[in-house]
Design an enzyme around this catalytic site. Structure first.
Site, PDB file in Angstrom:
ATOM      1  N   HIS A  40     -11.683 -16.960 -10.040  1.00 15.70           N
ATOM      2  CA  HIS A  40     -11.927 -15.726 -10.789  1.00 15.70           C
ATOM      3  C   HIS A  40     -10.667 -15.186 -11.436  1.00 15.70           C
ATOM      4  O   HIS A  40     -10.731 -14.470 -12.430  1.00 15.70           O
ATOM      5  CB  HIS A  40     -12.525 -14.661  -9.872  1.00 15.70           C
ATOM      6  CG  HIS A  40     -13.969 -14.866  -9.616  1.00 15.70           C
ATOM      7  ND1 HIS A  40     -14.432 -15.649  -8.583  1.00 15.70           N
ATOM      8  CD2 HIS A  40     -15.078 -14.421 -10.252  1.00 15.70           C
ATOM      9  CE1 HIS A  40     -15.754 -15.673  -8.603  1.00 15.70           C
ATOM     10  NE2 HIS A  40     -16.171 -14.934  -9.617  1.00 15.70           N
ATOM     11  N   GLY A  41      -9.536 -15.462 -10.866  1.00 10.34           N
ATOM     12  CA  GLY A  41      -8.314 -14.960 -11.490  1.00 10.34           C
ATOM     13  C   GLY A  41      -7.111 -15.247 -10.626  1.00 10.34           C
ATOM     14  O   GLY A  41      -7.222 -15.452  -9.415  1.00 10.34           O
TER      15      GLY A  41
END
Lengths: 511, 476
Positions: free
Chosen positions: B335-336
């Site tokens: 996701h990041g």
């Protein structure tokens, strides 16, 4: 049954996605008409060109003009919600929403700097024979708090009292306008705008004019006598700024619920009663410096012409705030472009020293720095002290009278003769932005001894409007011994076109 | 280009629909590929090249693996088979390395250097200076799609694609390009070659697009205002922390499921059948169930291409827990590149492992169903705090406030209007008491179609007035 639902879904989608461009086309507003323009390869690569294209496609569409006002009206009727920026009070009174309902401090420190600066400037002016009277205008919120919607609290109460008390403590002349601005009956402020009605402007000017007359020796008003009479015009419809902010369809039933009537007042020449006398742009002994409260359709200068019977220099302007216009007047006085006025009426609303914040203070503080710094330390207006407009630039590096693209574009003046470190000077130039341009924002000015080394000082000037000439006056207050060899002027974060007038540097005449 | 922008709705979509349905079938995929590149290039033209590079690499890797598969299937001796298997593996590894290399460089390089610099600074060394790398939109999604193709072909679960256009269309297909659902190649393989355009598909597509659009504009963006207000506070009070995390839970659900609905709907308009991505996740009665209902395309991808290859639950209990943790940690990192996402992954992995560990002794079954759902939702809220917080410290403040140790923020800083309170109840009602989008699309009643059409028109009117906000999952 399901077939009907499917039909509804498909038709809704098709009507929306094909209907919008079709509606634009039907109104002769093909997207192709809005797709003109070019760009660099870098803009194409980085998506900037696509963003620009998207903006153009969206901004000018006819469907947008169709939907937006109807959405606003439906939203207001169904939920009572309006566009941000405007609050609907009782009986359709409109107020700006800034800080309404927020827990906000009402501290004297917020306007202490402004009041102190006003005090210093006033003392300087009065020491040189100019009578200064403040026309501190109460806000609509101050005069009519009972018209605010229930539950919304004005965080700045009692701002008017606090600001006025601080100004009085500083020794300033600030008549209390509240005594005349809330009479019984018809209100003197528009319900659909923040401004007063022309009757309000007249009432305030009457009080101030009487006040000034009392202060003048023998009540003699200086200036060119004017044969005028006060006139009242027939009423017209008035669409206020807050009313426009609602975003309703102009002329619709809902929009018209907020429309006010305006009856203009002003002085007209006795020999030509159709011509409103709006004051003069040329130097006069009595000067009115003010904000939009003194501009059309209120015409503060015209009221004073009628009430005092002499020509008034009108230096009121909308959108500049209160400090800038005064600094501009001071720049003209200090660079000997005009004589010292005998009476200065300085008008601004009570919240400007806070709401305008640094934009109120910075021009004043710059001016004060000039008053306190060389070469004016002894007496800037001493007639025996000669000032010289030295045209010092010999070489301009950078772009002048050309399009300025971004923060790196700058103009560097390399001075043919350095300004001696102990001299000090006033830098003055006109900054012209064509009417069709973006507002520039900040202009950075720095000066020093060697280009690209640490400058001696730097300052930021706010360029507020895109449609006029900005006489920029900046004091160069120098530490002893450091000569100025260059001046660098750099607009910050802007792609607006601009032009620069002649650079003048005012220094004491060399002996 | 964003689905909720005017340029997409009123210019791009009608033009593409018109072009698509006017063209004969043999040109449809090519047309979709070209317009998908325009769609993607709207952000940055140079990132189109990046996607093209990824597409070319995987197309040729897939082709190579496919040819080797055919040779093996044609009958070879064992020695040659070992050699061919090695070559197949090499091609697959090349594809994995190339994809993960691109993803790693664009997504994690900044994070890596930042972390290294912190360590270097602490050790007294000079920090490395570098230019920040811009993250291409949707790279995480199309990289995973591309990877799934090479692996599926390697595993013989899908045939190698023959036409480059079909593969480029699969990778770049604009409805699901930037935020999923992550569609595996084998799901679309047949439809890339031949697909039908039926009244049912059109109706379902139009309905899902409209419901997704309304969810995003009318619900997600309203909850975003509340969530942003709460998460902007330093040291929130207990009420603000609960409100903020609830609002964010609603925002991310309506935002992401809204996007997925729109993507699935758009796919259906062009004849594709994308898999469902959300199945009423907040109705889950455990975290394990939550992950079967939330971002299904990602969780199944992680299950099939990470958890199972790691050994899944086949190597004993201890290894199962480790595999769950590892899978969710990497899911978090997907996701990041930030510590909060890593912790979010660890949090989810830990809950999955705990539920697996407790098994039938779980507290859950003794609770009535509504309480099980409520308890699961509270656990999910904890995860969303980690997901939304800008820093680990901020997440800590929120957890502390949730536990009743409210902070020093002004209690009056977040005051909900009547409309917002009504919105909260409406959102909660939709999440817990109504069927989800897919179920509504399959409903035999026409009422949902009418209601959704009205909501869609209201949302369309709103985009003219309120400036649009991008979808949350675009950043991933």
């Amino acid at each position: 049954m399901k077939f009907l639902g499917s039909l509804v879904s498909i038709i809704t989608l098709l009507v929306v996605v094909f209907g919008a461009p079709a509606y634009d086309a039907a109104h002769g507003n093909w997207p192709g008409r809005r797709m003109s323009g070019s760009g660099t390869f870098e803009e194409f690569r980085s998506g900037v060109m696509a963003q620009r294209l998207e903006k153009r496609l969206v901004a000018g569409s006819s469907i947008d003009e169709l939907v937006r006002p109807r959405y606003n009206e439906a939203s207001y009727l169904l939920t009572g919600q309006t566009n941000p920026g405007v609050v609907v009070g009782k009986d359709n009174w409109l107020f700006p929403s800034d800080r309404l309902g927020e827990p906000g401090p009402n501290k004297r420190e917020e306007f202490a700097t402004s009041v102190k600066a006003m005090g210093e400037l006033t003392r300087f002016l009065e020491d040189h024979g100019c009578l200064v009277v403040y026309q501190l205008v109460p806000r609509k919120r101050t005069l009519y708090p009972e018209m605010l919607p229930d539950g919304l609290v004005d965080p700045y109460v009692p701002l008017f009292d606090d600001v006025r008390d601080a100004m009085l403590a500083e020794g300033l002349r600030v008549p209390d306008l509240r005594s005349v601005l809330k009479p019984e009956g018809e209100p003197l402020y528009f319900t659909n705008d923040t401004h007063w009605k022309p009757e309000g402007c007249r009432a305030a000017a009457t009080l101030i004019a009487d006040y000034v007359r009392e202060l003048l020796p023998n009540g003699e008003v200086p200036g060119k006598p004017m044969n005028v009479v006060l006139r009242e015009y027939p009423p017209e419809e008035f669409i206020g700024y807050q009313q426009r902010l609602l975003g309703f369809e102009r002329g619709s039933w809902l929009f018209n619920q907020f429309t006010n009537q305006i009856r203009q007042h002003g002085a007209v020449l006795e020999k030509d009663r159709d011509k409103l006398c709006r004051g003069s742009k040329r130097p006069q002994p009595i000067v009115l410096v003010g904000t939009s409260m003194s501009r059309g359709p209120y015409y503060g200068a015209s009221q004073y012409v009628g009430l005092l019977g002499v020509q008034i220099e009108d230096r009121a302007a909308a959108g500049y705030g209160a400090g800038y216009r005064l600094a501009e007047l001071m720049a003209e006085i200090l660079t000997k472009r005009r004589p010292m006025p005998e009476v200065l009426i300085w008008e601004f609303p009570e919240d400007f020293p806070i709401r305008e914040g640094r934009y109120f203070n910075e021009p004043l503080l710059s001016t004060i720095a000039v008053l306190g710094g060389a070469p004016y330390r002894a007496d800037p207006l001493d007639a025996s002290r000669e000032l010289e407009n030295v045209t010092v630039y010999s070489e301009k590096d950078g772009v002048l009278d050309a399009e300025c693209e971004g923060p790196r574009t700058e103009i560097i003046y390399t001075l043919s003769e350095p300004i001696a470190g102990d001299a000090g000077a006033v830098l003055r130039f006109d900054f012209n932005v064509p009417k069709r341009g973006k507002p520039l924002g900040l202009l950075h000015i720095e000066w020093g001894e060697v280009i690209d080394e640490k400058p001696i000082a730097r300052r930021s000037v706010l360029i507020r409007r895109s449609d006029s000439t900005h006489p920029v006056m900046e004091p160069l207050v120098l530490p002893a011994g450091a000569p100025i060899n260059y001046i660098r002027i750099r607009p910050y974060n802007s792609k607006a076109r601009f032009e620069l007038g002649n650079l003048e540097i005012w220094t004491p005449r060399r002996r | 280009m964003i689905f909720t922008s005017q340029v997409f709705l009123f210019w791009f979509l009608p033009a593409v629909l018109l072009g698509y349905y006017l063209l004969p079938f043999r040109f449809k995929s090519l047309f979709l590929t070209l317009v998908s590149y325009v769609f993607y290039g709207w952000w940055r033209v140079d990132f189109v090249l990046l996607m093209l590079v990824s597409t070319v690499i995987d197309f040729f890797c897939g082709r190579r693996i496919g040819l080797l598969n055919e040779r093996i299937d044609g009958g070879v001796d064992p020695a040659e088979r070992i050699d061919l298997d090695r070559k197949r593996k090499r091609a697959m590894l090349f594809s994995i390395c190339a994809n993960l290399g691109l993803l790693g460089y664009f997504k994690y390089w900044n994070f890596g250097i930042d972390t290294l610099n912190v360590m270097l600074g602490a050790a007294g060394f000079t920090e490395i200076s570098w230019t920040q790398i811009v993250l291409p939109v949707g790279i995480s999604f199309y990289t995973f799609q591309s990877l799934s193709y090479s692996i599926d072909v390697y595993r013989r679960q899908a045939p190698a694609v023959r036409r480059f256009v079909d593969f480029a269309c699969y990778i770049s297909l604009f409805p699901q390009l930037v935020a999923g659902p992550i569609v595996r190649y084998q799901t679309l393989a047949a439809e890339l070659v031949h697909r039908t355009h039926t009244w049912e598909k059109l109706s379902r597509g139009a309905f899902l697009f409209q419901i997704g659009f309304a969810k995003k504009i009318l619900l997600a963006d309203s909850f975003a205002t509340i969530a942003d207000q709460c998460f902007a506070l330093g040291d929130p009070t207990t009420y603000q922390a609960w409100l903020g995390s609830f609002a964010y839970a609603m925002q991310i659900y309506f935002d992401f499921s809204g996007y997925s609905d729109m993507a699935i709907g758009l796919g259906a308009l062009f004849g594709f059948t994308f898999p469902i991505n959300f199945d009423s996740p907040y109705k889950s009665q455990s975290i394990t169930e939550f992950w079967r209902r939330w971002h299904i395309s990602l969780s199944t991808w992680l299950r099939d291409y990470l958890y199972v290859p790691l050994g899944g639950n086949r190597r004993g209990k201890g290894r199962t827990y480790i595999n769950l943790m590892l899978t969710m940690l990497l899911g978090g990192l997907w996701h990041g590149a930030a510590m909060t996402f890593v912790l979010w992954g660890a949090y989810q992995g830990a809950w999955l492992a705990i539920e697996r560990m407790v098994g039938k002794r779980s507290l859950y079954p003794v609770l009535p169903k509504p309480l099980r759902i409520a308890l699961t939702f509270v656990i999910v809220l904890g995860g969303w705090i980690l997901f939304r917080a800008a820093t680990v410290a901020q997440a800590g403040e929120f957890f502390s406030a949730l536990a009743g140790f409210g902070g020093a923020a002004d209690p009056g800083a977040v005051v909900l209007s009547t409309r917002q309170i009504a919105g909260c109840f409406l959102g909660a009602g939709i999440v817990w008491f109504l069927p989800n989008s897919q179920q509504l699309a399959e409903s035999r009643s026409s009422v949902p179609h009418f209601v959704v059409a009205v909501a869609f028109l209201a949302a369309i009117a709103q985009i003219f007035v309120v400036s649009y906000s991008p979808f949350l999952y675009f950043q991933f």
